[in-house]
Design a protein around this motif. Structure first.
Motif, mmCIF file in Angstrom:
data_model
loop_
_atom_site.group_PDB
_atom_site.id
_atom_site.type_symbol
_atom_site.label_atom_id
_atom_site.label_comp_id
_atom_site.label_asym_id
_atom_site.label_seq_id
_atom_site.Cartn_x
_atom_site.Cartn_y
_atom_site.Cartn_z
ATOM 1 N N ARG A 104 0.836 -1.204 0.000
ATOM 2 C CA ARG A 104 0.000 0.000 0.000
ATOM 3 C C ARG A 104 0.871 1.254 0.000
ATOM 4 N NH1 ARG A 104 -4.385 -1.629 4.478
ATOM 5 N NH2 ARG A 104 -5.814 -2.767 3.144
ATOM 6 N N SER A 105 1.919 1.236 0.814
ATOM 7 C CA SER A 105 2.805 2.395 0.893
ATOM 8 C C SER A 105 3.426 2.685 -0.469
ATOM 9 C CB SER A 105 3.915 2.153 1.914
ATOM 10 O OG SER A 105 3.385 2.020 3.196
ATOM 11 N N ILE A 106 3.888 1.646 -1.130
ATOM 12 C CA ILE A 106 4.493 1.831 -2.457
ATOM 13 C C ILE A 106 3.458 2.343 -3.436
ATOM 14 C CG2 ILE A 106 5.533 0.597 -4.399
ATOM 15 C CD1 ILE A 106 6.822 -1.284 -2.300
ATOM 16 N N PHE A 107 2.281 1.697 -3.439
ATOM 17 C CA PHE A 107 1.229 2.059 -4.386
ATOM 18 C C PHE A 107 0.758 3.494 -4.160
ATOM 19 C CE2 PHE A 107 -3.382 1.978 -5.514
ATOM 20 C CZ PHE A 107 -3.234 1.800 -6.880
ATOM 21 N N VAL A 108 0.506 3.849 -2.924
ATOM 22 C CA VAL A 108 0.032 5.210 -2.621
ATOM 23 C C VAL A 108 1.143 6.224 -2.890
ATOM 24 C CG1 VAL A 108 -0.802 6.736 -0.781
ATOM 25 C CG2 VAL A 108 -1.741 4.445 -1.007
ATOM 26 N N ALA A 135 0.750 9.349 -5.299
ATOM 27 C CA ALA A 135 1.027 10.706 -4.817
ATOM 28 C C ALA A 135 2.017 11.406 -5.734
ATOM 29 C CB ALA A 135 1.553 10.660 -3.385
ATOM 30 N N GLY A 136 3.075 10.694 -6.144
ATOM 31 C CA GLY A 136 4.071 11.300 -7.030
ATOM 32 C C GLY A 136 3.493 11.667 -8.385
ATOM 33 N N VAL A 137 2.732 10.755 -8.977
ATOM 34 C CA VAL A 137 2.132 11.011 -10.295
ATOM 35 C C VAL A 137 1.102 12.134 -10.184
ATOM 36 C CG1 VAL A 137 0.678 10.019 -12.114
ATOM 37 C CG2 VAL A 137 2.574 8.687 -11.168
ATOM 38 N N TYR A 138 0.312 12.119 -9.099
ATOM 39 C CA TYR A 138 -0.725 13.159 -8.933
ATOM 40 C C TYR A 138 -0.085 14.529 -8.724
ATOM 41 C CZ TYR A 138 -4.964 15.487 -7.365
ATOM 42 O OH TYR A 138 -6.028 16.344 -7.249
ATOM 43 N N SER A 170 0.491 19.902 -11.602
ATOM 44 C CA SER A 170 1.147 21.057 -12.227
ATOM 45 C C SER A 170 0.569 21.323 -13.607
ATOM 46 C CB SER A 170 2.657 20.833 -12.291
ATOM 47 O OG SER A 170 2.953 19.723 -13.116
ATOM 48 N N PHE A 171 -0.098 20.354 -14.196
ATOM 49 C CA PHE A 171 -0.748 20.538 -15.502
ATOM 50 C C PHE A 171 -2.240 20.817 -15.372
ATOM 51 C CE2 PHE A 171 2.938 17.853 -16.534
ATOM 52 C CZ PHE A 171 3.558 18.695 -17.457
ATOM 53 N N GLY A 172 -2.710 20.991 -14.121
ATOM 54 C CA GLY A 172 -4.106 21.366 -13.895
ATOM 55 C C GLY A 172 -5.040 20.219 -13.557
ATOM 56 N N LEU A 173 -4.542 19.015 -13.381
ATOM 57 C CA LEU A 173 -5.403 17.885 -13.020
ATOM 58 C C LEU A 173 -5.782 17.996 -11.557
ATOM 59 C CD1 LEU A 173 -6.677 15.087 -13.718
ATOM 60 C CD2 LEU A 173 -4.566 14.078 -12.820
ATOM 61 N N LYS A 174 -7.059 17.882 -11.316
ATOM 62 C CA LYS A 174 -7.543 17.897 -9.933
ATOM 63 C C LYS A 174 -8.613 16.815 -9.816
ATOM 64 C CE LYS A 174 -8.733 20.954 -6.273
ATOM 65 N NZ LYS A 174 -8.863 22.282 -5.794
ATOM 66 N N ASP A 175 -8.368 15.847 -8.914
ATOM 67 C CA ASP A 175 -9.292 14.722 -8.755
ATOM 68 C C ASP A 175 -9.615 14.551 -7.276
ATOM 69 O OD1 ASP A 175 -10.652 12.297 -8.668
ATOM 70 O OD2 ASP A 175 -9.360 11.344 -10.142
ATOM 71 N N PRO A 176 -10.884 14.749 -6.889
ATOM 72 C CA PRO A 176 -11.254 14.638 -5.477
ATOM 73 C C PRO A 176 -11.080 13.212 -4.920
ATOM 74 C CG PRO A 176 -13.189 15.148 -6.824
ATOM 75 C CD PRO A 176 -11.996 15.165 -7.724
ATOM 76 N N ALA A 194 -8.877 12.442 -1.671
ATOM 77 C CA ALA A 194 -9.484 11.751 -0.526
ATOM 78 C C ALA A 194 -8.661 10.499 -0.162
ATOM 79 C CB ALA A 194 -10.922 11.356 -0.832
ATOM 80 N N LEU A 195 -8.195 9.775 -1.193
ATOM 81 C CA LEU A 195 -7.368 8.592 -0.967
ATOM 82 C C LEU A 195 -6.083 8.966 -0.242
ATOM 83 C CD1 LEU A 195 -6.694 5.508 -1.724
ATOM 84 C CD2 LEU A 195 -5.358 6.536 -3.556
ATOM 85 N N LEU A 196 -5.413 10.004 -0.702
ATOM 86 C CA LEU A 196 -4.158 10.435 -0.082
ATOM 87 C C LEU A 196 -4.387 10.937 1.339
ATOM 88 C CD1 LEU A 196 -2.466 12.201 -3.137
ATOM 89 C CD2 LEU A 196 -1.964 9.932 -2.203
#
Length: 131
Positions: free
Chosen positions: A92-96, A100-103, A108-114, A118-120
């Motif tokens: 889970r730590s690796i996956f999250v 987190a890194g990709v998000y 920075s390109f304007g992607l926003k996902d609730p 919430a997951l993070l």
């Protein structure tokens, strides 16, 4: 004399109630005296009592073996569950961490996902609660 009195008599000689009852199984209590009771106890005290006690000891040995085996299985199961929980937590730590890194990069390109936010947030809370 009745059966209860006969069993009490046998208990004076350290017989168990169950063994005394077996010894007096074929005895006629209406005509029984102390001598008849003692004779019944002596007759039963031979090979029958020895065989019963031997079988009882063997049965206790089997119960002890089974109990030890069950305890061993329970301990092994608890250890495996603990190992799997640790492995799952690491995955889970690796996956999250990857999410987190990709998000962070995608933000920075304007992607926003609730959902991702919430997951993070939930992961961070769980991490704080575990510590």
């Amino acid at each position: 004399m009745n059966k209860k009195e006969a069993i009490t008599f046998a208990k004076k000689f350290n017989w168990t109630a169950a063994d005394a009852e077996r010894a007096f199984n074929d005895l006629d209590f209406k005509n029984a005296d102390e001598q008849a009771l003692l004779l019944a106890l002596v007759n039963f005290a031979g090979s029958q009592l020895y065989e019963r006690q031997r079988l009882q000891a063997a049965q206790k040995g089997q119960v002890t073996k089974k109990t030890n085996y069950i305890t061993e299985i329970e301990t092994e199961f608890a250890n495996k569950v603990s190992e799997y929980e640790q492995a799952l937590e690491q995955e889970r730590s690796i996956f999250v961490g990857i999410i987190a890194g990709v998000y962070k990069f995608a933000k920075s390109f304007g992607l926003k996902d609730p959902w991702i936010e919430a997951l993070l947030a939930t992961y961070q809370e769980d991490k704080k609660d575990a510590a």
